[in-house]
Scaffold this motif. Structure first.
Motif, PDB file in Angstrom:
ATOM      1  N   ASP A  45       0.846  -1.195   0.000  1.00 31.06           N
ATOM      2  CA  ASP A  45       0.000   0.000   0.000  1.00 31.06           C
ATOM      3  C   ASP A  45       0.879   1.241   0.000  1.00 31.06           C
ATOM      4  O   ASP A  45       0.824   2.077   0.907  1.00 31.06           O
ATOM      5  N   LEU A  46       1.726   1.333  -1.024  1.00 35.48           N
ATOM      6  CA  LEU A  46       2.643   2.457  -1.245  1.00 35.48           C
ATOM      7  C   LEU A  46       3.659   2.601  -0.109  1.00 35.48           C
ATOM      8  O   LEU A  46       3.953   3.718   0.348  1.00 35.48           O
ATOM      9  N   ASN A  47       4.215   1.497   0.332  1.00 38.53           N
ATOM     10  CA  ASN A  47       5.256   1.516   1.358  1.00 38.53           C
ATOM     11  C   ASN A  47       6.616   1.758   0.713  1.00 38.53           C
ATOM     12  O   ASN A  47       6.980   1.092  -0.260  1.00 38.53           O
ATOM     13  N   VAL A  48       7.353   2.714   1.283  1.00 35.91           N
ATOM     14  CA  VAL A  48       8.598   3.205   0.689  1.00 35.91           C
ATOM     15  C   VAL A  48       9.774   2.894   1.612  1.00 35.91           C
ATOM     16  O   VAL A  48       9.688   3.149   2.821  1.00 35.91           O
ATOM     17  N   PRO A  49      10.883   2.368   1.091  1.00 40.53           N
ATOM     18  CA  PRO A  49      12.074   2.182   1.925  1.00 40.53           C
ATOM     19  C   PRO A  49      12.481   3.494   2.593  1.00 40.53           C
ATOM     20  O   PRO A  49      12.466   4.561   1.961  1.00 40.53           O
ATOM     21  N   VAL A  50      12.837   3.420   3.856  1.00 40.95           N
ATOM     22  CA  VAL A  50      13.154   4.624   4.631  1.00 40.95           C
ATOM     23  C   VAL A  50      14.255   5.446   3.960  1.00 40.95           C
ATOM     24  O   VAL A  50      14.217   6.690   3.985  1.00 40.95           O
ATOM     25  N   ALA A  51      15.208   4.781   3.334  1.00 35.20           N
ATOM     26  CA  ALA A  51      16.328   5.490   2.711  1.00 35.20           C
ATOM     27  C   ALA A  51      15.875   6.431   1.593  1.00 35.20           C
ATOM     28  O   ALA A  51      16.613   7.355   1.221  1.00 35.20           O
ATOM     29  N   LEU A  52      14.681   6.217   1.065  1.00 39.07           N
ATOM     30  CA  LEU A  52      14.197   7.051  -0.036  1.00 39.07           C
ATOM     31  C   LEU A  52      13.310   8.198   0.417  1.00 39.07           C
ATOM     32  O   LEU A  52      12.955   9.062  -0.389  1.00 39.07           O
ATOM     33  N   TRP A  53      12.944   8.219   1.701  1.00 40.11           N
ATOM     34  CA  TRP A  53      12.061   9.285   2.167  1.00 40.11           C
ATOM     35  C   TRP A  53      12.646  10.674   1.926  1.00 40.11           C
ATOM     36  O   TRP A  53      11.971  11.559   1.391  1.00 40.11           O
ATOM     37  N   GLU A  54      13.882  10.853   2.336  1.00 37.97           N
ATOM     38  CA  GLU A  54      14.495  12.176   2.226  1.00 37.97           C
ATOM     39  C   GLU A  54      14.683  12.619   0.778  1.00 37.97           C
ATOM     40  O   GLU A  54      14.337  13.759   0.426  1.00 37.97           O
ATOM     41  N   PRO A  55      15.222  11.771  -0.132  1.00 42.02           N
ATOM     42  CA  PRO A  55      15.341  12.233  -1.522  1.00 42.02           C
ATOM     43  C   PRO A  55      13.996  12.495  -2.188  1.00 42.02           C
ATOM     44  O   PRO A  55      13.896  13.399  -3.034  1.00 42.02           O
ATOM     45  N   ILE A  56      12.960  11.751  -1.803  1.00 44.06           N
ATOM     46  CA  ILE A  56      11.630  12.045  -2.341  1.00 44.06           C
ATOM     47  C   ILE A  56      11.172  13.425  -1.870  1.00 44.06           C
ATOM     48  O   ILE A  56      10.646  14.229  -2.655  1.00 44.06           O
ATOM     49  N   HIS A  57      11.400  13.705  -0.593  1.00 42.76           N
ATOM     50  CA  HIS A  57      11.016  15.014  -0.046  1.00 42.76           C
ATOM     51  C   HIS A  57      11.773  16.136  -0.748  1.00 42.76           C
ATOM     52  O   HIS A  57      11.175  17.164  -1.109  1.00 42.76           O
ATOM     53  N   ARG A  58      13.080  15.951  -0.969  1.00 42.05           N
ATOM     54  CA  ARG A  58      13.870  16.991  -1.632  1.00 42.05           C
ATOM     55  C   ARG A  58      13.386  17.210  -3.069  1.00 42.05           C
ATOM     56  O   ARG A  58      13.313  18.358  -3.539  1.00 42.05           O
ATOM     57  N   ALA A  59      13.060  16.141  -3.752  1.00 40.62           N
ATOM     58  CA  ALA A  59      12.575  16.279  -5.127  1.00 40.62           C
ATOM     59  C   ALA A  59      11.255  17.046  -5.152  1.00 40.62           C
ATOM     60  O   ALA A  59      11.060  17.929  -5.997  1.00 40.62           O
ATOM     61  N   SER A  60      10.382  16.735  -4.214  1.00 40.22           N
ATOM     62  CA  SER A  60       9.105  17.432  -4.137  1.00 40.22           C
ATOM     63  C   SER A  60       9.300  18.907  -3.849  1.00 40.22           C
ATOM     64  O   SER A  60       8.650  19.766  -4.459  1.00 40.22           O
ATOM     65  N   GLN A  61      10.216  19.205  -2.914  1.00 42.10           N
ATOM     66  CA  GLN A  61      10.490  20.600  -2.583  1.00 42.10           C
ATOM     67  C   GLN A  61      11.057  21.371  -3.766  1.00 42.10           C
ATOM     68  O   GLN A  61      10.880  22.588  -3.885  1.00 42.10           O
ATOM     69  N   ALA A  62      11.723  20.647  -4.663  1.00 37.94           N
ATOM     70  CA  ALA A  62      12.287  21.271  -5.861  1.00 37.94           C
ATOM     71  C   ALA A  62      11.259  21.406  -6.986  1.00 37.94           C
ATOM     72  O   ALA A  62      11.582  21.910  -8.067  1.00 37.94           O
ATOM     73  N   GLY A  63      10.030  20.961  -6.737  1.00 36.91           N
ATOM     74  CA  GLY A  63       8.962  21.134  -7.713  1.00 36.91           C
ATOM     75  C   GLY A  63       8.669  19.924  -8.571  1.00 36.91           C
ATOM     76  O   GLY A  63       7.815  19.991  -9.466  1.00 36.91           O
TER      77      GLY A  63
END
Length: 322
Positions: free
Chosen positions: A236-254
């Motif tokens: 149900d859209l479970n994400v490895p913890v190591a990817l949380w931060e880069p996903i957040h940074r990408a989102s913040q970059a638009g």
């Protein structure tokens, strides 16, 4: 004979593959239609591509949709697209996105799992049923459909699950939207046209699959220069913890980050996704989620509007079946 003409758009694939005893050849759409007996509607055939559908690019899929639009503009009663099964569900979905709510004309994709020269080819019956379906008044206003093995599916739900049998496609966990009784199409549920209007498909959308132990650097390399990225994750859209931060940074970059899953899940947004800055694919497969994200980014002025666009697709698709 019914009034009007069903237009056939032939694009090659297994359905047109024939071994003549010496070599493999690709039959034309006219060859395939010419074998059918007892058609109750006039047909007109156009060939637009040839070869395995795995060779098709998104641009090729858009060109196929342009042929569908041309047929509709010429007054087609319905349109049938003959297509290889490897990417049939994707081209059908592109057609659903690009046609949107602009037409009520039935558009039906079909193909075959057995080559034309097989002792028991499945292509001829699939074609005949698809023509009947495209000519049926009951098929109007239902969006793009796929007709295979006696079943009628919505382009938004159908998935190829088996490469070795005629029972190759499913809409699971949902049912097909229809079937045939004595070669008459019967619908068991509604399937409405898309409500969004796709203007174009944004090419700068990547698709990446997460795997156990995946490094965050790989995600960052994939997302560099992208306007959107679809990440296939788990359950149900479970994400490895190591990817949380880069996903957040990408989102913040638009960057529009969309999470999709191999198993079905209708999740679109929740607290965890919001913290990362991502959204869910809302039940779309990863491949279809990429196409939907391309449509959203190509049709809206900003990231937030693109999210609303994707939500509309998700809500509409769920509304067909709930």
């Amino acid at each position: 004979m019914n009034d009007g003409t069903v237009y056939i758009v032939a694009t090659g694939g297994t359905i047109a593959s024939h071994f003549n005893g010496n070599e493999w050849i690709s039959l034309t759409g006219a060859d395939l239609i010419g074998e059918l007996l007892g058609l109750q509607v006039a047909v007109q055939v156009t060939d637009v591509a040839s070869g395995p559908s795995s060779n098709l690019s998104v641009d090729d899929m858009v060109k196929i949709v342009a042929e569908i639009n041309a047929a509709i503009d010429q007054g087609a009663l319905g349109v049938v697209v003959l297509h290889g099964t490897d990417t049939l569900e994707l081209t059908a979905f592109v057609a659903d996105l690009l046609l949107g709510s602009r037409t009520s004309v039935p558009v039906v994709f079909t193909g075959s799992m057995r080559v034309h020269s097989h002792d028991e080819p499945d292509g001829p019956l699939n074609i005949a049923r698809s023509i009947v379906l495209a000519a049926s008044p009951e098929a109007r206003d239902r969006g793009v459909m796929v007709c295979l093995n006696g079943e009628i599916h919505s382009a938004r739900r159908i998935t190829k699950i088996d490469a070795s049998t005629v029972r190759a496609f499913t809409s699971a966990p949902f049912l097909a939207v229809g079937g045939f009784v004595e070669e008459t199409p019967i619908f068991v549920g509604p399937s409405k046209r898309m409500t969004v209007e796709t203007k174009t498909l944004e090419p700068a959308v990547m698709l990446l699959t997460a795997y156990p132990g995946m490094s965050p650097e790989l995600f960052e390399v994939a997302v560099a220069g992208a306007r959107g990225i679809v990440l296939e994750v788990f359950g149900d859209l479970n994400v490895p913890v190591a990817l949380w931060e880069p996903i957040h940074r990408a989102s913040q970059a638009g960057v529009l980050v969309v999470l999709a899953s191999r198993p079905y899940t209708s999740t679109f947004d929740d607290e965890g996704l919001a913290l990362m800055g991502a959204i869910g694919a809302g039940g779309l497969s990863p491949q279809k989620a990429r196409l939907a994200t391309m449509a959203a980014l190509g049709s809206t002025p900003d990231r937030e509007s693109a999210i609303l666009f994707l939500k509309s697709i998700r809500d509409h698709a769920l509304g067909e079946f709930e």
